[in-house]
Write an enzyme that holds these catalytic residues in place. Structure first.
Site, PDB file in Angstrom:
ATOM      1  N   LYS A  21      57.824  29.835  68.520  1.00 12.09           N
ATOM      2  CA  LYS A  21      56.720  28.871  68.588  1.00 12.09           C
ATOM      3  C   LYS A  21      57.233  27.436  68.453  1.00 12.09           C
ATOM      4  O   LYS A  21      56.812  26.536  69.204  1.00 12.09           O
ATOM      5  CB  LYS A  21      55.702  29.190  67.503  1.00 12.09           C
ATOM      6  CG  LYS A  21      54.946  30.492  67.746  1.00 12.09           C
ATOM      7  CD  LYS A  21      54.018  30.833  66.592  1.00 12.09           C
ATOM      8  CE  LYS A  21      53.254  32.111  66.881  1.00 12.09           C
ATOM      9  NZ  LYS A  21      52.387  32.518  65.762  1.00 12.09           N
ATOM     10  N   SER A  72      47.452  33.942  63.936  1.00 11.98           N
ATOM     11  CA  SER A  72      48.341  32.817  63.670  1.00 11.98           C
ATOM     12  C   SER A  72      47.762  31.491  64.131  1.00 11.98           C
ATOM     13  O   SER A  72      48.311  30.434  63.814  1.00 11.98           O
ATOM     14  CB  SER A  72      49.704  33.044  64.351  1.00 11.98           C
ATOM     15  OG  SER A  72      49.571  33.070  65.753  1.00 11.98           O
TER      16      SER A  72
END
Length: 825
Positions: free
Chosen positions: A699, A656
């Protein structure tokens, strides 16, 4: 600028139009299993089919309720079936080391056990009365007197013969012997020696004849004694049958038509009448009865143990087939065990110490086992497979099953196996067993795959509300208001990280309901309100987020370096997710890139020091493919770059951060600074497409918390893959900041879109001449790479080459080239 997401795009609210009730008290219980049609069909098929090997493996994530759901389905099916027979172990009178298994109709095992226990208590008294009666003593005395009289007659006859031969029949402690006599006096050895030789020889001749005659008589005595003892035994049989006949007949009347029981009772009767004398003899041995049995001593105590019944499995109080869950599936807990008792320094056992296993208790029904627990116990999995293949339950010690010892031990008769096994486990265990164990596919042919999420639509929302109502009633919780149900559904969508799905992790949903019920009680609410659910969520977060709070403190204090303002070349804010048990949180990480002249390598420092997982390393390697394809398709990629997560002291896994790493790399090559007010997440393909990642909510919130702690400027935000927009279920503080224009969430589909958000320049598109605009990021990257390629050619030109391709100067092998430093001239 790429359009940013509005607050309404960051969170999906449950539509109250789908919740047509005030509280869950107004709803009926949900029938069946919500959102698991595939698993329900598989379990129903596995239960109904009676063929060999069609056992069930139910797999899915923990907390999806598969165990309780399957058990409810099996219990409904079991209620339609007949109860299986009782199982009893009794003594095998034909072979002492074996134990005979009796299968009786439900409830009859308990009756037989009680009846035989009563028989053991009564038979001793009945036999004692019989053998102490006058009639018995008279008849036995007659037999003994007849023997004695017959023996006396034979001895008298033999004595007369001896007298005629001048000898006397003398009985001594050593036995019967002949001696010379004169008149009525027996001669001594000296007197015999004084006799004439002819007379002595005549006496010796008569003595030899009489001795042979005596031997015949004594042999006759032995035959008469055996006949007398047989007559006594026959008398004992007659008396024993008379004494216990009525007791056994009463037992037989309770088991008409049960041939195995009647045969067993016949064997018991024969054994009793054969051992009347031993059963009525006083106990003389100081050896305990169980040890007497083991040693083969036939005493009254050891004999009476043989007539008891070991009720192994009792189905007297159940209706339908059994559904058994074994929480500790060891080898012995599955197949049963033989217990031993310490007695006089040795370990002894008999059939009364045979104990059942879960397979015995579940025989005729269903056995539920956890696959992981089963595999953790030595030889339990192999023992289960062997039992399923053999179709019988054989009780034996593990050491004997593995041929580690060879001892004289009890051998119970195996029970015929008739059970459906249901294993529960994770998908990982199921697929590992399928791949590594060739027997698994033959023994567990039905896979029940439980889903962890459910489509969020109106019909499913209504069913979900009924499921919540059912759980609240079953667990004794307060009813939930409509708004509280909506909040539970929304929280479930966040936990599965998908705004189009609802959570089927019913364990977590039930925990949230319990905690909300607690806060409702604290607030004296009769109904669980939305505020109570939110309080439960906030309290759970507070209990778990000490580590997150500590990391945030270190960032705000400057211990962990994160910039949220300004712009830097070759530096970007990446986003990571930390998972602590069932709690996840995000935090930003500084990612930096440095470049120098090289041979096209992109070095991942985490991988070099073995802190990176394989997926992360794959993501970094993709960057080389992207750079080569876009900027160096027809020339060497004369670049060496290094990438690193700054202040990272643990492992890094996942791809990611590959988009963030590419942004940092492009910035380092082009010299264009990246905005530090933005953070980036997303993986990247070799074509420059930004791909979806996991943990997007955590996140975003991780970077937002850092920005909020330092003060929101209105420029801060996060770049996420456009494919992750439908996964957003952000917390309220983020929504409020986005609504106020103080924080931004930008969806991007390509690297070019992201670079335009992070820099003041356009990404740039190749023109008709095949080159990028000079004032674009791509143009500057291409120009810089072309310069590096030119300088690489200069370094590699041979001595004496033309001036335009000559190397700038000699360079020894020992002379290092530092990152970012110009080559020496």
């Amino acid at each position: 600028m790429k359009p940013e997401l509005a607050a309404k795009d960051l969170y999906r609210h449950c539509d109250f139009a789908d919740l047509e009730f005030e509280t869950t008290a107004d709803l009926e219980d949900l029938e069946g299993l919500l959102g698991q049609p595939r698993a329900v069909e598989a379990v129903a098929f596995g239960v109904e089919i009676e063929c060999e090997g069609y056992n069930i493996f139910a797999f899915g994530p923990d907390g999806t309720g598969k165990h309780s759901a399957v058990r409810q389905m099996l219990e409904r099916r079991a209620a339609e079936r007949d109860a299986p027979p009782d199982l009893c172990y009794v003594h095998d009178f034909s072979e002492a080391r074996r134990a005979r298994l009796l299968e009786l109709p439900p409830g009859k095992g308990r009756e037989l056990c009680r009846a035989m226990g009563h028989l053991v208590e009564e038979v001793s008294g009945a036999l004692q009365v019989a053998v102490e009666s006058d009639e018995y003593h008279t008849r036995r005395r007659r037999l003994e007197e007849a023997l004695e009289e017959r023996q006396a007659q034979e001895l008298e006859k033999l004595g007369a013969e001896a007298s005629e031969a001048g000898l006397a029949l003398v009985q001594t402690p050593l036995g019967i012997m002949f001696a010379a006599r004169r008149g009525d006096e027996v001669l001594s050895s000296e007197e015999v020696k004084a006799l004439p030789e002819a007379q002595r020889k005549e006496l010796e001749s008569h003595t030899e004849v009489l001795k042979e005659r005596l031997q015949n008589v004594l042999r006759q005595f032995s035959r008469w004694k055996r006949r007398m003892r047989e007559a006594v035994r026959e008398l004992n049989r007659e008396v024993g049958r008379f004494a216990i006949g009525a007791l056994l007949e009463d037992i037989r009347e309770h088991f008409p038509g049960l041939q195995p029981v009647l045969e067993y009772l016949d064997a018991v009767e024969n054994d009793i009448v054969e051992n009347v004398e031993r059963l009525t003899a006083p106990a003389e041995s100081g050896t305990p009865g169980l040890l007497q049995t083991a040693l083969g001593e036939q005493t009254s105590e050891s004999l009476y143990r043989r007539y008891r019944v070991n009720l192994l499995v009792d189905h007297a109080e159940i209706s339908g087939a059994p559904v058994v869950y074994e929480d500790n599936p060891t080898y012995q807990n599955l197949v049963g065990r033989i217990e031993y008792v310490a007695s006089m320094g040795t370990m002894v056992t008999d059939f009364t110490l045979i104990k059942p296993g879960a397979l015995h208790r579940a025989n005729g029904g269903y056995l539920l086992l956890d696959a992981l627990k089963l595999l953790q116990h030595p030889f339990a999995w192999e023992g289960l497979k062997r039992t399923l293949r053999a179709k019988q339950i054989k009780i034996e010690a593990l050491a004997e099953a593995l041929s580690l010892v060879s001892t004289y031990s009890l051998q119970p008769q195996p029970a015929v196996l008739d059970v459906k096994i249901v294993l529960f486990g994770s998908p990982r265990i199921y697929y590992l067993l399928s791949m590594l164990d060739p027997d698994f596919g033959e023994l567990f042919k039905v896979a029940a795959d439980f889903a962890e999420e459910l489509d969020w639509d109106a019909a499913n929302v209504a069913g979900y509300a009924r499921l919540i109502a059912k759980l609240a009633r079953e667990k004794g919780l307060r009813p939930l208001a409509r708004e509280a149900v909506a909040r539970v559904i929304e929280q479930g969508a966040r936990e599965v990280a998908d705004a189009r799905k609802m959570s089927l992790y019913m364990g977590r949903v039930l925990d949230l309901m319990r905690e909300a019920n607690h806060w409702a009680a604290r607030a004296a609410h009769e109904t669980v309100m939305e505020a109570d659910v939110q309080q439960a969520i906030d309290a759970r977060l507070f209990r778990s987020d000490r580590v997150r709070e500590r990391m945030l403190e270190e960032i705000t204090r400057g211990t962990l370096l994160i910039d949220t303002e300004g712009a830097r070349v070759g530096q970007v804010n990446g986003l990571s997710v930390y998972r602590l048990n069932d709690f996840s949180f995000g935090r930003p990480s500084r990612i930096t890139a440095r470049i120098r002249l090289g041979k096209g390598e992109v070095v991942d420092i985490e991988r070099e020091v073995e802190l990176a997982g394989p997926i992360h390393s794959k993501g970094v390697l993709i960057l080389s493919g992207f750079l080569g394809a876009r900027f160096a398709a027809e020339r060497p990629l004369s670049l060496a770059a290094s990438l690193v997560f700054e202040q990272s002291y643990g492992g890094v896994e996942g791809d990611s951060a590959s988009a963030a790493e590419l942004y940092a790399l492009l910035s380092a090559i082009s010299g264009v600074p990246l905005a530090q007010s933005l953070a980036v997440t997303g993986s990247v393909s070799q074509q420059g497409e930004v791909q979806a990642i996991g943990g997007v909510n955590e996140k975003i919130e991780g970077f937002f918390e850092v920005c909020a702690a330092r003060g929101l400027t209105g420029d801060q935000g996060v770049l996420i893959p456009a494919a992750n927009v439908e996964h957003l279920m952000l917390r309220r503080p983020v929504l409020e900041a986005v609504e106020a224009g103080e924080f931004h969430v930008y969806p991007v589909t390509t690297i070019d879109e992201g670079i335009e958000l992070l820099t003041p320049l356009r990404a740039g598109v190749r023109g008709a001449d095949g080159s990028y605009p000079e004032d674009s990021v791509n143009g500057r990257v291409e120009s810089r790479l072309a310069e590096l390629a030119r300088r690489a050619r200069e370094f590699s030109a041979p001595p004496g080459a033309p001036e335009d391709v000559k190397r700038p100067g000699p360079r020894t092998e020992e002379e290092p080239t530092l990152p970012g430093a110009a080559p020496s001239r």
